[in-house]
Scaffold this motif. Structure first.
Motif, PDB file in Angstrom:
ATOM      1  N   LEU A  22       5.837   1.961   0.275  1.00  0.00           N
ATOM      2  CA  LEU A  22       4.437   2.060   0.680  1.00  0.00           C
ATOM      3  C   LEU A  22       4.205   1.446   2.050  1.00  0.00           C
ATOM      4  O   LEU A  22       3.391   1.931   2.826  1.00  0.00           O
ATOM      5  N   LYS A  23       4.943   0.392   2.372  1.00  0.00           N
ATOM      6  CA  LYS A  23       4.807  -0.234   3.694  1.00  0.00           C
ATOM      7  C   LYS A  23       5.241   0.707   4.807  1.00  0.00           C
ATOM      8  O   LYS A  23       4.778   0.587   5.937  1.00  0.00           O
ATOM      9  N   LYS A  24       6.125   1.626   4.505  1.00  0.00           N
ATOM     10  CA  LYS A  24       6.605   2.576   5.509  1.00  0.00           C
ATOM     11  C   LYS A  24       5.569   3.660   5.814  1.00  0.00           C
ATOM     12  O   LYS A  24       5.646   4.307   6.853  1.00  0.00           O
ATOM     13  N   ILE A  25       4.633   3.845   4.910  1.00  0.00           N
ATOM     14  CA  ILE A  25       3.617   4.887   5.090  1.00  0.00           C
ATOM     15  C   ILE A  25       2.552   4.387   6.057  1.00  0.00           C
ATOM     16  O   ILE A  25       2.081   3.259   5.958  1.00  0.00           O
ATOM     17  N   LYS A  26       2.167   5.239   6.973  1.00  0.00           N
ATOM     18  CA  LYS A  26       1.167   4.892   7.985  1.00  0.00           C
ATOM     19  C   LYS A  26      -0.099   4.347   7.324  1.00  0.00           C
ATOM     20  O   LYS A  26      -0.580   4.879   6.341  1.00  0.00           O
ATOM     21  N   GLY A  27      -0.608   3.281   7.894  1.00  0.00           N
ATOM     22  CA  GLY A  27      -1.839   2.685   7.409  1.00  0.00           C
ATOM     23  C   GLY A  27      -1.618   1.600   6.383  1.00  0.00           C
ATOM     24  O   GLY A  27      -2.569   1.084   5.817  1.00  0.00           O
ATOM     25  N   SER A  28      -0.367   1.242   6.165  1.00  0.00           N
ATOM     26  CA  SER A  28      -0.095   0.264   5.122  1.00  0.00           C
ATOM     27  C   SER A  28      -0.289  -1.173   5.576  1.00  0.00           C
ATOM     28  O   SER A  28      -0.147  -2.084   4.786  1.00  0.00           O
ATOM     29  N   ASN A  29      -0.626  -1.381   6.824  1.00  0.00           N
ATOM     30  CA  ASN A  29      -0.759  -2.741   7.321  1.00  0.00           C
ATOM     31  C   ASN A  29      -2.199  -3.247   7.276  1.00  0.00           C
ATOM     32  O   ASN A  29      -2.524  -4.233   7.898  1.00  0.00           O
ATOM     33  N   LYS A  30      -3.046  -2.581   6.535  1.00  0.00           N
ATOM     34  CA  LYS A  30      -4.416  -3.060   6.423  1.00  0.00           C
ATOM     35  C   LYS A  30      -4.821  -3.125   4.958  1.00  0.00           C
ATOM     36  O   LYS A  30      -4.192  -2.532   4.102  1.00  0.00           O
ATOM     37  N   ILE A  38      -7.800   4.661   0.983  1.00  0.00           N
ATOM     38  CA  ILE A  38      -6.363   4.660   0.725  1.00  0.00           C
ATOM     39  C   ILE A  38      -5.757   5.957   1.265  1.00  0.00           C
ATOM     40  O   ILE A  38      -6.249   7.045   0.962  1.00  0.00           O
ATOM     41  N   PRO A  39      -4.695   5.844   2.061  1.00  0.00           N
ATOM     42  CA  PRO A  39      -4.074   7.051   2.613  1.00  0.00           C
ATOM     43  C   PRO A  39      -3.606   8.001   1.497  1.00  0.00           C
ATOM     44  O   PRO A  39      -3.034   7.552   0.501  1.00  0.00           O
ATOM     45  N   PRO A  40      -3.867   9.292   1.646  1.00  0.00           N
ATOM     46  CA  PRO A  40      -3.448  10.262   0.629  1.00  0.00           C
ATOM     47  C   PRO A  40      -1.956  10.195   0.314  1.00  0.00           C
ATOM     48  O   PRO A  40      -1.559  10.424  -0.818  1.00  0.00           O
ATOM     49  N   LEU A  41      -1.146   9.856   1.310  1.00  0.00           N
ATOM     50  CA  LEU A  41       0.290   9.758   1.063  1.00  0.00           C
ATOM     51  C   LEU A  41       0.628   8.638   0.081  1.00  0.00           C
ATOM     52  O   LEU A  41       1.613   8.715  -0.643  1.00  0.00           O
ATOM     53  N   TRP A  42      -0.189   7.584   0.061  1.00  0.00           N
ATOM     54  CA  TRP A  42       0.033   6.517  -0.914  1.00  0.00           C
ATOM     55  C   TRP A  42      -0.155   7.056  -2.323  1.00  0.00           C
ATOM     56  O   TRP A  42       0.653   6.830  -3.202  1.00  0.00           O
ATOM     57  N   ASN A  43      -1.272   7.752  -2.518  1.00  0.00           N
ATOM     58  CA  ASN A  43      -1.548   8.319  -3.846  1.00  0.00           C
ATOM     59  C   ASN A  43      -0.444   9.279  -4.261  1.00  0.00           C
ATOM     60  O   ASN A  43      -0.014   9.272  -5.410  1.00  0.00           O
ATOM     61  N   GLU A  44       0.002  10.090  -3.325  1.00  0.00           N
ATOM     62  CA  GLU A  44       1.075  11.045  -3.604  1.00  0.00           C
ATOM     63  C   GLU A  44       2.352  10.306  -4.003  1.00  0.00           C
ATOM     64  O   GLU A  44       3.025  10.679  -4.964  1.00  0.00           O
ATOM     65  N   TYR A  45       2.673   9.252  -3.277  1.00  0.00           N
ATOM     66  CA  TYR A  45       3.881   8.476  -3.596  1.00  0.00           C
ATOM     67  C   TYR A  45       3.783   7.864  -4.993  1.00  0.00           C
ATOM     68  O   TYR A  45       4.715   7.947  -5.787  1.00  0.00           O
ATOM     69  N   VAL A  46       2.645   7.241  -5.281  1.00  0.00           N
ATOM     70  CA  VAL A  46       2.463   6.584  -6.582  1.00  0.00           C
ATOM     71  C   VAL A  46       2.572   7.600  -7.713  1.00  0.00           C
ATOM     72  O   VAL A  46       3.201   7.343  -8.739  1.00  0.00           O
ATOM     73  N   GLU A  47       1.995   8.771  -7.530  1.00  0.00           N
ATOM     74  CA  GLU A  47       2.027   9.800  -8.568  1.00  0.00           C
ATOM     75  C   GLU A  47       3.425  10.375  -8.775  1.00  0.00           C
ATOM     76  O   GLU A  47       3.818  10.655  -9.900  1.00  0.00           O
ATOM     77  N   ASN A  48       4.180  10.538  -7.708  1.00  0.00           N
ATOM     78  CA  ASN A  48       5.463  11.242  -7.794  1.00  0.00           C
ATOM     79  C   ASN A  48       6.685  10.339  -7.942  1.00  0.00           C
ATOM     80  O   ASN A  48       7.759  10.817  -8.286  1.00  0.00           O
ATOM     81  N   SER A  49       6.533   9.059  -7.686  1.00  0.00           N
ATOM     82  CA  SER A  49       7.696   8.172  -7.664  1.00  0.00           C
ATOM     83  C   SER A  49       7.998   7.511  -9.007  1.00  0.00           C
ATOM     84  O   SER A  49       9.065   6.932  -9.181  1.00  0.00           O
ATOM     85  N   GLY A  50       7.044   7.562  -9.923  1.00  0.00           N
ATOM     86  CA  GLY A  50       7.218   6.860 -11.185  1.00  0.00           C
ATOM     87  C   GLY A  50       6.753   5.421 -11.119  1.00  0.00           C
ATOM     88  O   GLY A  50       6.827   4.689 -12.106  1.00  0.00           O
TER      89      GLY A  50
END
Length: 70
Positions: A22-30, A38-50
């Motif tokens: 998640l830290k690698k995803i843009k916007g994770s430093n705030k 919350i960046p959409p990529l975060w939600n996508e990661y959480v949903e797809n990563s287990g």
């Protein structure tokens, strides 16, 4: 397997890996105060990563009285 062993050997390493990803995803430093921020990529990661399953397992251990401080 004991709850402490599950926490130490399975959940903690997986959650740490998820945080690193998640830290690698843009916007994770705030800090996000609103769910809409919350960046959409975060939600996508959480949903797809287990990682959501691991978080649920972690919370279940906590609800059952397992000491989760480390």
């Amino acid at each position: 397997m004991t709850a402490r062993k599950i926490l130490k050997e399975e959940l903690t390493p997986d959650l740490e890996k998820g945080i690193d990803e998640l830290k690698k995803i843009k916007g994770s430093n705030k800090d996000f105060t609103d769910e809409e921020d919350i960046p959409p990529l975060w939600n996508e990661y959480v949903e797809n990563s287990g990682i959501q399953d691991k978080l649920n397992d972690f919370m279940s251990l906590q609800k059952n009285g397992v000491d989760i401080m480390f």
